[in-house]
Write a protein that holds these residues in place. Structure first.
Motif, short mmCIF file in Angstrom:
data_model
loop_
_atom_site.label_atom_id
_atom_site.label_comp_id
_atom_site.label_asym_id
_atom_site.label_seq_id
_atom_site.Cartn_x
_atom_site.Cartn_y
_atom_site.Cartn_z
N ASP A 1 -6.73 14.01 55.78
CA ASP A 1 -7.65 13.03 54.87
C ASP A 1 -6.79 13.41 53.45
O ASP A 1 -6.27 14.43 53.15
N PRO A 2 -7.15 12.45 52.53
CA PRO A 2 -6.50 12.34 51.13
C PRO A 2 -6.94 13.72 50.53
O PRO A 2 -6.14 14.33 49.81
N GLU A 3 -8.39 14.11 50.59
CA GLU A 3 -8.71 15.14 49.92
C GLU A 3 -8.10 16.46 50.43
O GLU A 3 -7.73 17.28 49.80
N GLY A 4 -7.67 16.65 51.54
CA GLY A 4 -7.21 17.84 52.15
C GLY A 4 -5.77 17.94 51.65
O GLY A 4 -5.02 18.87 51.22
N LEU A 5 -5.03 16.77 51.74
CA LEU A 5 -3.58 16.44 50.99
C LEU A 5 -3.51 16.89 49.84
O LEU A 5 -2.53 17.62 49.45
N ALA A 6 -4.54 16.42 48.86
CA ALA A 6 -4.50 16.78 47.53
C ALA A 6 -4.92 18.34 47.04
O ALA A 6 -4.05 18.94 46.28
N ALA A 7 -5.62 18.95 47.90
CA ALA A 7 -5.78 20.34 48.06
C ALA A 7 -4.51 21.28 48.03
O ALA A 7 -4.17 21.97 47.65
N ILE A 8 -3.57 20.70 49.29
CA ILE A 8 -2.25 21.26 49.32
C ILE A 8 -1.44 21.01 48.12
O ILE A 8 -0.59 21.93 47.83
N ILE A 9 -1.31 19.86 47.73
CA ILE A 9 -0.48 19.32 46.55
C ILE A 9 -0.96 20.36 45.41
O ILE A 9 -0.08 20.86 44.57
N LEU A 10 -1.90 20.65 45.31
CA LEU A 10 -2.59 21.28 43.90
C LEU A 10 -2.59 22.86 44.30
O LEU A 10 -1.96 23.32 43.16
N ASP A 11 -2.79 23.31 45.13
CA ASP A 11 -2.50 24.88 45.59
C ASP A 11 -1.35 25.37 46.30
O ASP A 11 -1.18 26.53 46.44
N GLY A 12 -0.61 24.10 46.91
CA GLY A 12 0.70 24.89 47.56
C GLY A 12 0.16 25.26 48.95
O GLY A 12 -1.07 25.41 49.37
N VAL A 13 1.25 26.12 49.43
CA VAL A 13 0.90 26.65 50.92
C VAL A 13 1.61 27.93 50.72
O VAL A 13 3.05 28.30 50.69
N PRO A 14 0.75 28.89 50.70
CA PRO A 14 1.22 30.18 50.39
C PRO A 14 2.43 30.77 51.81
O PRO A 14 2.10 30.40 52.69
N GLY A 15 3.29 31.44 51.27
CA GLY A 15 4.21 31.82 52.34
C GLY A 15 5.29 30.82 52.69
O GLY A 15 6.05 30.93 53.55
N THR A 16 5.14 29.60 51.89
CA THR A 16 6.11 28.68 52.38
C THR A 16 6.77 28.40 50.92
O THR A 16 6.38 28.72 49.88
N ALA A 17 7.63 27.39 50.87
CA ALA A 17 8.33 26.84 49.81
C ALA A 17 7.50 25.78 49.12
O ALA A 17 7.81 25.31 47.83
N MET A 18 6.41 25.41 49.40
CA MET A 18 5.38 24.51 48.86
C MET A 18 4.77 25.18 47.70
O MET A 18 3.83 25.82 48.06
N PRO A 19 4.91 24.86 46.56
CA PRO A 19 4.37 25.18 45.33
C PRO A 19 3.14 24.61 44.82
O PRO A 19 2.96 23.57 45.18
N PRO A 20 2.35 25.29 44.30
CA PRO A 20 1.19 24.68 43.57
C PRO A 20 1.41 23.82 42.33
O PRO A 20 2.38 24.11 41.62
#
Length: 107
Positions: free
Chosen positions: A65-84
């Protein structure tokens, strides 16, 4: 009775998120699109089909869902290269990006 209140609150929150994303100016939308192509594309591939990061094509994101993706975009994914990205973009902008990724034919 309490369940009805929770459902109503969820519906109102979703409606508020959509209206916030709709309030982004066309100029800012163009800037966000450029950011997706350049910054997101540097890890997820310029065609968004994957690279260092997972694919972020509409097909790959269909179950999110868009809200879940937005949370990932905003806060990143700890332990990965995905930054907040929260220090650089607003919540409504993250939601706009999530909706863009789910619907647009990116490069």
């Amino acid at each position: 009775m309490a369940e009805t209140g929770l459902i109503a609150a969820a519906v109102l929150a979703a409606a508020a998120s959509v209206s916030l994303a709709a309030d982004i100016s066309p100029q800012r939308q163009a800037e966000l699109e450029h950011m997706v192509i350049q910054d997101c594309g540097s890890c997820h591939g310029l065609t968004m089909k994957g690279g260092l990061g997972k694919p972020i094509t509409p097909e790959a994101l269909a179950g999110y869902d868009p809200e879940g993706l937005a949370a990932i975009i905003l806060d990143g994914v700890p332990g990965t290269a995905m930054p907040p990205w929260r220090p650089l973009i607003a919540e409504a902008e993250a939601l706009w990006i999530a909706e863009y990724l789910k619907t647009e034919k990116t490069p």
